[in-house]
Design an enzyme around this catalytic site. Structure first.
Site, PDB file in Angstrom:
ATOM      1  N   GLY A  41      15.604  97.618  -7.478  1.00 42.71           N
ATOM      2  CA  GLY A  41      14.573  98.484  -6.916  1.00 42.71           C
ATOM      3  C   GLY A  41      13.137  98.135  -7.247  1.00 42.71           C
ATOM      4  O   GLY A  41      12.235  98.384  -6.461  1.00 42.71           O
ATOM      5  N   GLU A  95       9.947  99.743 -14.033  1.00 43.54           N
ATOM      6  CA  GLU A  95      11.037 100.429 -13.319  1.00 43.54           C
ATOM      7  C   GLU A  95      10.499 100.999 -12.005  1.00 43.54           C
ATOM      8  O   GLU A  95       9.316 101.343 -11.903  1.00 43.54           O
ATOM      9  CB  GLU A  95      11.580 101.535 -14.254  1.00 43.54           C
ATOM     10  CG  GLU A  95      12.579 102.501 -13.679  1.00 43.54           C
ATOM     11  CD  GLU A  95      13.912 101.895 -13.263  1.00 43.54           C
ATOM     12  OE1 GLU A  95      13.902 100.904 -12.507  1.00 43.54           O
ATOM     13  OE2 GLU A  95      14.953 102.446 -13.657  1.00 43.54           O
ATOM     14  N   ASP A  96      11.381 101.135 -11.018  1.00 43.33           N
ATOM     15  CA  ASP A  96      10.943 101.666  -9.727  1.00 43.33           C
ATOM     16  C   ASP A  96      10.735 103.178  -9.764  1.00 43.33           C
ATOM     17  O   ASP A  96       9.678 103.677  -9.404  1.00 43.33           O
ATOM     18  CB  ASP A  96      11.944 101.287  -8.608  1.00 43.33           C
ATOM     19  CG  ASP A  96      13.385 101.685  -8.918  1.00 43.33           C
ATOM     20  OD1 ASP A  96      13.657 102.207 -10.020  1.00 43.33           O
ATOM     21  OD2 ASP A  96      14.247 101.471  -8.041  1.00 43.33           O
ATOM     22  N   ASP A  99      14.378 109.417 -12.321  1.00 42.91           N
ATOM     23  CA  ASP A  99      14.906 110.651 -11.730  1.00 42.91           C
ATOM     24  C   ASP A  99      15.502 111.487 -12.861  1.00 42.91           C
ATOM     25  O   ASP A  99      14.778 112.204 -13.555  1.00 42.91           O
ATOM     26  CB  ASP A  99      15.940 110.210 -10.679  1.00 42.91           C
ATOM     27  CG  ASP A  99      16.570 111.348  -9.919  1.00 42.91           C
ATOM     28  OD1 ASP A  99      16.315 112.498 -10.236  1.00 42.91           O
ATOM     29  OD2 ASP A  99      17.344 111.078  -8.983  1.00 42.91           O
ATOM     30  N   LYS A 127      10.060 111.329 -10.758  1.00 39.90           N
ATOM     31  CA  LYS A 127      10.602 112.558 -10.134  1.00 39.90           C
ATOM     32  C   LYS A 127      10.892 113.539 -11.258  1.00 39.90           C
ATOM     33  O   LYS A 127      12.039 113.795 -11.605  1.00 39.90           O
ATOM     34  CB  LYS A 127      11.911 112.190  -9.437  1.00 39.90           C
ATOM     35  CG  LYS A 127      11.962 112.482  -7.977  1.00 39.90           C
ATOM     36  CD  LYS A 127      13.392 112.489  -7.503  1.00 39.90           C
ATOM     37  CE  LYS A 127      13.733 111.277  -6.696  1.00 39.90           C
ATOM     38  NZ  LYS A 127      15.114 111.362  -6.162  1.00 39.90           N
ATOM     39  N   VAL A 149      13.689 109.124  -1.815  1.00 36.08           N
ATOM     40  CA  VAL A 149      12.703 108.278  -1.131  1.00 36.08           C
ATOM     41  C   VAL A 149      13.206 106.845  -0.974  1.00 36.08           C
ATOM     42  O   VAL A 149      14.035 106.382  -1.758  1.00 36.08           O
ATOM     43  CB  VAL A 149      11.334 108.276  -1.867  1.00 36.08           C
ATOM     44  CG1 VAL A 149      10.676 109.636  -1.814  1.00 36.08           C
ATOM     45  CG2 VAL A 149      11.478 107.801  -3.305  1.00 36.08           C
ATOM     46  N   ASP A 155      15.943 101.758  -1.970  1.00 34.62           N
ATOM     47  CA  ASP A 155      16.916 101.635  -0.877  1.00 34.62           C
ATOM     48  C   ASP A 155      17.714 102.899  -0.593  1.00 34.62           C
ATOM     49  O   ASP A 155      17.755 103.825  -1.388  1.00 34.62           O
ATOM     50  CB  ASP A 155      17.939 100.556  -1.238  1.00 34.62           C
ATOM     51  CG  ASP A 155      18.899 101.049  -2.332  1.00 34.62           C
ATOM     52  OD1 ASP A 155      18.420 101.627  -3.323  1.00 34.62           O
ATOM     53  OD2 ASP A 155      20.115 100.890  -2.169  1.00 34.62           O
ATOM     54  N   ARG A 161      14.536  98.543   1.804  1.00 36.29           N
ATOM     55  CA  ARG A 161      13.751  98.038   0.669  1.00 36.29           C
ATOM     56  C   ARG A 161      12.494  97.309   1.146  1.00 36.29           C
ATOM     57  O   ARG A 161      11.517  97.213   0.432  1.00 36.29           O
ATOM     58  CB  ARG A 161      14.579  97.055  -0.160  1.00 36.29           C
ATOM     59  CG  ARG A 161      15.758  97.676  -0.876  1.00 36.29           C
ATOM     60  CD  ARG A 161      16.325  96.670  -1.859  1.00 36.29           C
ATOM     61  NE  ARG A 161      17.647  97.015  -2.352  1.00 36.29           N
ATOM     62  CZ  ARG A 161      17.889  97.804  -3.401  1.00 36.29           C
ATOM     63  NH1 ARG A 161      16.898  98.329  -4.063  1.00 36.29           N
ATOM     64  NH2 ARG A 161      19.123  98.055  -3.795  1.00 36.29           N
TER      65      ARG A 161
HETATM   66  P1  5GP Z   1      18.032 108.060 -12.998  1.00 38.45           P
HETATM   67  O1  5GP Z   1      18.990 107.391 -13.947  1.00 38.45           O
HETATM   68  O2  5GP Z   1      16.682 108.301 -13.588  1.00 38.45           O
HETATM   69  O3  5GP Z   1      18.630 109.323 -12.428  1.00 38.45           O
HETATM   70  O4  5GP Z   1      17.886 107.149 -11.748  1.00 38.45           O
HETATM   71  C1  5GP Z   1      17.194 105.963 -11.773  1.00 38.45           C
HETATM   72  C2  5GP Z   1      17.635 105.044 -10.661  1.00 38.45           C
HETATM   73  O5  5GP Z   1      18.193 105.762  -9.562  1.00 38.45           O
HETATM   74  C3  5GP Z   1      16.444 104.329 -10.105  1.00 38.45           C
HETATM   75  O6  5GP Z   1      16.236 103.118 -10.764  1.00 38.45           O
HETATM   76  C4  5GP Z   1      16.819 104.144  -8.638  1.00 38.45           C
HETATM   77  O7  5GP Z   1      17.561 102.965  -8.494  1.00 38.45           O
HETATM   78  C5  5GP Z   1      17.710 105.313  -8.326  1.00 38.45           C
HETATM   79  N1  5GP Z   1      16.974 106.426  -7.676  1.00 38.45           N
HETATM   80  C6  5GP Z   1      16.631 107.622  -8.222  1.00 38.45           C
HETATM   81  N2  5GP Z   1      15.968 108.385  -7.338  1.00 38.45           N
HETATM   82  C7  5GP Z   1      15.877 107.657  -6.205  1.00 38.45           C
HETATM   83  C8  5GP Z   1      15.272 107.895  -4.919  1.00 38.45           C
HETATM   84  O8  5GP Z   1      14.662 108.917  -4.612  1.00 38.45           O
HETATM   85  N3  5GP Z   1      15.391 106.887  -4.009  1.00 38.45           N
HETATM   86  C9  5GP Z   1      16.050 105.723  -4.273  1.00 38.45           C
HETATM   87  N4  5GP Z   1      16.093 104.814  -3.299  1.00 38.45           N
HETATM   88  N5  5GP Z   1      16.618 105.461  -5.474  1.00 38.45           N
HETATM   89  C10 5GP Z   1      16.532 106.419  -6.421  1.00 38.45           C
END
Ligand code: 5GP
Length: 173
Positions: A41, A95-96, A99, A127, A149, A155, A161
């Site tokens: 990402g 990092e992208d 969440d 987020k 998003v 993606d 992407r």
């Molecule tokens: P976390 O472990 O913080 O819940 O999630 C992190 C990963 O989930 C990010 O690196 C990304 O790959 C994916 N992710 C979380 N939210 C989104 C979103 O809104 N859109 C997309 N495309 N990927 C997300």
């Protein structure tokens, strides 16, 4: 599947990246930096931000995943590890999106166990309403609401992407 209007346009993204990169350049003045991108990402954000950081740096990548479709599984899988030894180095993790925070927390702990001189994290999107674990972010591009998003590296099932902007994604209207 519906892609909404841009939440952040390509122009807004580039402007914010310049600001973040200037801040990073100032903070690392006189230090050597190892920038680590979390794939897939962060590939677009990574290449834009390193181009704007004006301090000696090296790069490396980690391939990690925890998402299936639009849900975080909470289980982080490392598909490919770093090539560099990070012991005693100043590491900037790129990092992208953050969440729940589970992916980043896992990766930060994994890297800290390898004894870097310092570890900071730069996330393009935050987020915050979705956070499940507390995670340290040193640089953040934009705060976003609880929406899925896509674009600018992000993606849905490995698609979208290549969009140069960030947009909200809905499976149906
Ligand atoms: P976390 O472990 O913080 O819940 O999630 C992190 C990963 O989930 C990010 O690196 C990304 O790959 C994916 N992710 C979380 N939210 C989104 C979103 O809104 N859109 C997309 N495309 N990927 C997300």
């Amino acid at each position: 599947m519906v892609i909404g209007k841009p939440l952040f346009t390509a122009q807004q993204i580039q402007k914010r990246i310049k600001e973040l990169a200037d801040e990073i350049t100032e903070d690392y003045m006189g230090k050597e930096l190892l920038a680590i991108g979390i794939l897939r990402g962060a590939f677009m954000f990574f290449s834009d931000i390193v181009r704007n950081i004006n301090t000696p740096l090296e790069i490396d990548f980690l391939i990690a995943s925890s998402y299936v479709k639009t849900e975080s599984t909470g289980e982080v899988k490392i598909h490919a590890d770093l090539r560099e030894d990070i012991k005693d180095r100043n590491v900037l993790l790129i990092e992208d999106i953050v969440d729940t925070g589970l992916t980043l927390k896992y990766i930060q702990e994994m890297l800290l166990s390898r004894s870097p001189a310092s570890l900071k994290t730069c996330a393009f999107l935050d987020k915050k309403p979705c956070r499940k674990v507390d995670v340290k972010l040193d640089y953040v591009g934009f705060q976003i609401p609880d929406e899925y998003v896509v674009g600018y590296g992000l993606d849905y099932e490995n698609k979208f992407r290549n969009l140069p902007y960030i947009a909200i994604f809905k499976k149906s209207i």
